[in-house]
Motif scaffolding. Structure first.
Motif, PDB file in Angstrom:
ATOM      1  N   ARG A 110       0.835  -1.209   0.000  1.00 48.45           N
ATOM      2  CA  ARG A 110       0.000   0.000   0.000  1.00 48.45           C
ATOM      3  C   ARG A 110       0.871   1.260   0.000  1.00 48.45           C
ATOM      4  N   ARG A 111       1.914   1.223   0.805  1.00 50.07           N
ATOM      5  CA  ARG A 111       2.812   2.390   0.876  1.00 50.07           C
ATOM      6  C   ARG A 111       3.583   2.561  -0.429  1.00 50.07           C
ATOM      7  N   ALA A 113       2.435   2.015  -3.343  1.00 45.35           N
ATOM      8  CA  ALA A 113       1.525   2.675  -4.289  1.00 45.35           C
ATOM      9  C   ALA A 113       1.646   4.198  -4.187  1.00 45.35           C
ATOM     10  N   GLY A 114       1.880   4.705  -2.984  1.00 42.59           N
ATOM     11  CA  GLY A 114       2.086   6.142  -2.803  1.00 42.59           C
ATOM     12  C   GLY A 114       3.339   6.623  -3.525  1.00 42.59           C
ATOM     13  N   TYR A 115       4.364   5.792  -3.525  1.00 43.80           N
ATOM     14  CA  TYR A 115       5.597   6.130  -4.247  1.00 43.80           C
ATOM     15  C   TYR A 115       5.350   6.162  -5.752  1.00 43.80           C
ATOM     16  N   VAL A 116       4.606   5.180  -6.240  1.00 45.69           N
ATOM     17  CA  VAL A 116       4.280   5.143  -7.671  1.00 45.69           C
ATOM     18  C   VAL A 116       3.537   6.412  -8.053  1.00 45.69           C
ATOM     19  N   ASP A 117       2.583   6.800  -7.225  1.00 47.51           N
ATOM     20  CA  ASP A 117       1.816   8.023  -7.476  1.00 47.51           C
ATOM     21  C   ASP A 117       2.743   9.237  -7.547  1.00 47.51           C
ATOM     22  N   ARG A 118       3.662   9.330  -6.622  1.00 42.17           N
ATOM     23  CA  ARG A 118       4.586  10.477  -6.602  1.00 42.17           C
ATOM     24  C   ARG A 118       5.483  10.495  -7.842  1.00 42.17           C
ATOM     25  N   LEU A 120       4.744   9.119 -10.805  1.00 42.84           N
ATOM     26  CA  LEU A 120       3.901   9.460 -11.959  1.00 42.84           C
ATOM     27  C   LEU A 120       3.566  10.939 -12.013  1.00 42.84           C
ATOM     28  N   LYS A 121       3.621  11.598 -10.866  1.00 41.06           N
ATOM     29  CA  LYS A 121       3.360  13.047 -10.819  1.00 41.06           C
ATOM     30  C   LYS A 121       4.634  13.863 -11.039  1.00 41.06           C
TER      31      LYS A 121
END
Length: 165
Positions: A110-111, A113-118, A120-121
């Motif tokens: 889950r954590r 996924a937050g890295y992936v989001d960052r 991708l941004k």
């Protein structure tokens, strides 16, 4: 328990490090350690059988890909030789191991996924801090405890994240 076989993979740096950490604590608990390499099934079977011929023994399984691959064999050998064992991840306890204590891998995913989001941004992966696990889980298999003739203290059961009955 006065003796513990520590199953570790000497080809993996963390296996050596985990054994070193256990070596630091063992003398204060009055536990004699025996390292056991987990490269292949035959080696594991021979080493555990030889270790089990002594009295008051138990197993400590360190985290490694080899131990994960052989988890069913290790749990079976522990049961066959009546050795209480502690494992580094919940899937060992669900495979019949006595106790597991280790990182909650679902929480780590889950954590991540937050890295992936960052990323991708637009953030650079090299700029993101390394994160260590923050959530650990204790899983106790009461079926295995009963088969070993062990009574688990209610205080330990109360601390468990999951109890397999």
């Amino acid at each position: 328990m006065t003796r513990a076989a520590v199953l570790r993979d000497p080809a993996v740096a963390s296996g050596i490090g985990q054994f070193g950490a256990v070596q630091i604590v063992a003398p204060s608990l009055g536990v004699e350690l025996s390292p056991v390499d987990v490269r292949d099934a035959g080696e594991i079977e021979r080493a555990v059988a030889a270790f089990a011929s002594g009295l008051n023994g138990g197993l400590i399984v360190t985290a490694s890909p080899s131990a994960g691959v052989h988890r069913n064999l290790i749990a079976t050998l522990a049961a066959r030789h009546k050795l209480p064992a502690v494992y580094p991840a919940r899937f060992y306890a669900t495979a019949g191991g006595l106790i597991s204590y280790g990182p909650d891998y679902l929480d780590q995913f889950r954590r991540a996924a937050g890295y992936v989001d960052r990323i991708l941004k637009g953030e650079k992966p090299a700029d993101l801090p390394v994160q260590a696990p923050t959530k650990y889980e204790l899983v106790i298999n009461l079926k295995t405890a009963k088969a070993l003739g062990l009574d688990m203290p209610t205080t330990v059961l109360a601390r468990a994240d999951e109890v397999i009955e």
